[in-house]
Design a protein around this motif. Structure first.
Motif, PDB file in Angstrom:
ATOM      1  N   ARG A   1       0.820  -1.198   0.000  1.00 16.09           N
ATOM      2  CA  ARG A   1       0.000   0.000   0.000  1.00 16.09           C
ATOM      3  C   ARG A   1       0.862   1.259   0.000  1.00 16.09           C
ATOM      4  O   ARG A   1       0.579   2.220  -0.724  1.00 16.09           O
ATOM      5  N   ALA A   2       1.928   1.256   0.789  1.00 17.93           N
ATOM      6  CA  ALA A   2       2.816   2.420   0.846  1.00 17.93           C
ATOM      7  C   ALA A   2       3.507   2.653  -0.497  1.00 17.93           C
ATOM      8  O   ALA A   2       3.607   3.797  -0.965  1.00 17.93           O
ATOM      9  N   ILE A   3       3.969   1.586  -1.121  1.00 18.85           N
ATOM     10  CA  ILE A   3       4.636   1.708  -2.415  1.00 18.85           C
ATOM     11  C   ILE A   3       3.668   2.243  -3.464  1.00 18.85           C
ATOM     12  O   ILE A   3       4.014   3.124  -4.263  1.00 18.85           O
ATOM     13  N   ILE A   4       2.456   1.731  -3.455  1.00 16.56           N
ATOM     14  CA  ILE A   4       1.446   2.193  -4.409  1.00 16.56           C
ATOM     15  C   ILE A   4       1.175   3.684  -4.234  1.00 16.56           C
ATOM     16  O   ILE A   4       1.099   4.438  -5.213  1.00 16.56           O
ATOM     17  N   GLU A   5       1.047   4.127  -2.989  1.00 20.55           N
ATOM     18  CA  GLU A   5       0.746   5.539  -2.735  1.00 20.55           C
ATOM     19  C   GLU A   5       1.896   6.446  -3.165  1.00 20.55           C
ATOM     20  O   GLU A   5       1.677   7.533  -3.707  1.00 20.55           O
ATOM     21  N   ILE A   6       3.124   6.001  -2.938  1.00 15.84           N
ATOM     22  CA  ILE A   6       4.282   6.802  -3.355  1.00 15.84           C
ATOM     23  C   ILE A   6       4.335   6.911  -4.874  1.00 15.84           C
ATOM     24  O   ILE A   6       4.586   7.990  -5.431  1.00 15.84           O
ATOM     25  N   LEU A   7       4.092   5.808  -5.553  1.00 15.51           N
ATOM     26  CA  LEU A   7       4.098   5.823  -7.010  1.00 15.51           C
ATOM     27  C   LEU A   7       2.960   6.678  -7.558  1.00 15.51           C
ATOM     28  O   LEU A   7       3.120   7.378  -8.563  1.00 15.51           O
ATOM     29  N   LYS A   8       1.815   6.639  -6.890  1.00  9.18           N
ATOM     30  CA  LYS A   8       0.682   7.474  -7.313  1.00  9.18           C
ATOM     31  C   LYS A   8       1.011   8.958  -7.169  1.00  9.18           C
ATOM     32  O   LYS A   8       0.642   9.779  -8.019  1.00  9.18           O
ATOM     33  N   GLU A   9       1.686   9.288  -6.093  1.00  5.38           N
ATOM     34  CA  GLU A   9       2.049  10.684  -5.873  1.00  5.38           C
ATOM     35  C   GLU A   9       3.047  11.159  -6.928  1.00  5.38           C
ATOM     36  O   GLU A   9       2.963  12.281  -7.421  1.00  5.38           O
ATOM     37  N   LYS A  10       3.973  10.276  -7.285  1.00  6.53           N
ATOM     38  CA  LYS A  10       5.002  10.644  -8.258  1.00  6.53           C
ATOM     39  C   LYS A  10       4.447  10.641  -9.686  1.00  6.53           C
ATOM     40  O   LYS A  10       4.829  11.476 -10.512  1.00  6.53           O
ATOM     41  N   TYR A  11       3.532   9.700  -9.968  1.00  6.14           N
ATOM     42  CA  TYR A  11       2.955   9.583 -11.310  1.00  6.14           C
ATOM     43  C   TYR A  11       1.425   9.529 -11.190  1.00  6.14           C
ATOM     44  O   TYR A  11       0.844   8.445 -11.197  1.00  6.14           O
ATOM     45  N   PRO A  12       0.798  10.679 -11.061  1.00  7.86           N
ATOM     46  CA  PRO A  12      -0.661  10.697 -10.847  1.00  7.86           C
ATOM     47  C   PRO A  12      -1.448  10.033 -11.981  1.00  7.86           C
ATOM     48  O   PRO A  12      -2.458   9.383 -11.747  1.00  7.86           O
ATOM     49  N   ASP A  13      -0.979  10.211 -13.196  1.00  5.98           N
ATOM     50  CA  ASP A  13      -1.694   9.649 -14.349  1.00  5.98           C
ATOM     51  C   ASP A  13      -1.017   8.364 -14.795  1.00  5.98           C
ATOM     52  O   ASP A  13       0.049   8.395 -15.413  1.00  5.98           O
TER      53      ASP A  13
ATOM     54  N   ARG B   1       2.863   2.592 -13.681  1.00  7.14           N
ATOM     55  CA  ARG B   1       3.730   3.485 -12.907  1.00  7.14           C
ATOM     56  C   ARG B   1       5.118   2.881 -12.703  1.00  7.14           C
ATOM     57  O   ARG B   1       6.117   3.603 -12.700  1.00  7.14           O
ATOM     58  N   ILE B   2       5.178   1.566 -12.542  1.00 10.37           N
ATOM     59  CA  ILE B   2       6.469   0.906 -12.376  1.00 10.37           C
ATOM     60  C   ILE B   2       7.323   1.079 -13.630  1.00 10.37           C
ATOM     61  O   ILE B   2       8.545   1.253 -13.563  1.00 10.37           O
ATOM     62  N   VAL B   3       6.693   1.034 -14.803  1.00 11.51           N
ATOM     63  CA  VAL B   3       7.426   1.260 -16.049  1.00 11.51           C
ATOM     64  C   VAL B   3       8.013   2.674 -16.075  1.00 11.51           C
ATOM     65  O   VAL B   3       9.190   2.872 -16.394  1.00 11.51           O
TER      66      VAL B   3
END
Length: 209
Positions: free
Chosen positions: A6-18, A178-180
C-alpha cells in the motif's frame, strides 16, 4: 506485506498521478497493434511508426486486407518486422472473423490472437476493460519488484501470479504502468538513481549493501 504494498502504491501514485499507457492509440485494435510492435522495441519508436501505419490503413478492414509486405515496410524500424507485420494482418483478420471487429475482453479469447501473449493480454484487459487483477509483467516490472521484495525470479508468468496475490486488484494495472515510468526515470537497469529513490527503504539491493 500488505502495508508495504500500500505504501509503495501511494508513493508511485504521488510521483505519477496519471497511470497512462505510454503507447499512443485511438481505437482498441490500434493499442493491440502498438503493443505487438513494442516487443523488443521502445515505446518512443513505436509512437513514431504507428501514425504513418494508421494513416495508410485507417480501418480494421484495411489492415486485415493489407499486403503483408507493405506492412513490413511501415514497421521495419521496430525490429522483427516480418513477424510483426504478419501478426498485425492475421490478428486483424481474426478480430473481424471471430470477434465482431472488437478486441475481446477475456484472457482466453485474447490468447487465441496471433502475436498476443499474456503480457499483451493483461495490458489490453487493464487499459481497454479495466479488468481487476491485470498484471503486466515487463522487464521493468520484474526487475523492480524483485528489488523491492515483492516478487522473486524473472519468469513473467510466475511473477504475474506472485503480484496478483499481493496487489489490490483495482490497483494492479495502474501499478504496472507506474512501475514502467519509475523504471525509466529512477530505477534504471544499468545506473539506478538510488540516492533520489523514494522507494529506497524497501530496496533489497540497497539495504543488502
Amino acid at each position: 506485506m500488505e502495508e508495504k504494498v500500500r505504501a509503495i502504491i501511494e508513493i508511485l501514485k504521488e510521483k505519477y498521478p496519471d497511470a497512462l499507457c505510454a503507447l499512443h492509440y485511438g481505437k482498441d485494435y490500434e493499442l493491440m497493434i502498438a503493443v505487438r510492435l513494442s516487443a523488443q522495441c521502445t515505446d518512443a519508436r513505436v509512437n513514431l511508426v504507428t501514425p504513418g501505419l494508421f494513416a495508410a490503413y485507417p480501418t480494421l478492414e484495411s489492415l486485415a486486407n493489407a499486403d503483408i509486405a507493405d506492412i513490413e515496410n511501415h514497421v521495419r524500424s521496430c525490429g522483427f518486422y516480418k513477424h510483426k507485420a504478419r501478426d498485425i494482418v492475421l490478428s486483424c483478420q481474426m478480430l473481424l472473423s471471430d470477434y465482431g471487429g472488437k478486441v475481446p475482453g477475456t484472457m482466453e479469447e485474447l490468447l487465441r490472437i496471433p502475436g498476443v501473449g499474456r503480457k499483451t493480454a493483461n495490458l489490453l484487459l487493464g487499459d481497454l476493460y479495466d479488468v481487476p487483477g491485470s498484471v503486466v509483467c515487463d522487464t521493468h516490472c520484474m526487475r523492480i519488484c524483485e528489488r523491492l521484495g515483492l516478487s522473486k525470479g524473472r519468469e513473467p508468468e510466475k511473477v504475474e501470479r506472485q503480484l496478483r496475490e499481493i496487489l489490490p486488484p483495482g490497483e494492479s494495472s495502474g501499478f504496472c504502468h507506474r512501475i514502467v515510468l519509475f523504471g525509466r526515470e529512477v530505477c534504471t537497469s544499468q545506473r539506478p538513481k538510488c540516492a533520489e529513490c523514494p522507494l529506497a527503504m524497501w530496496c533489497q539491493e540497497i539495504n543488502r549493501g
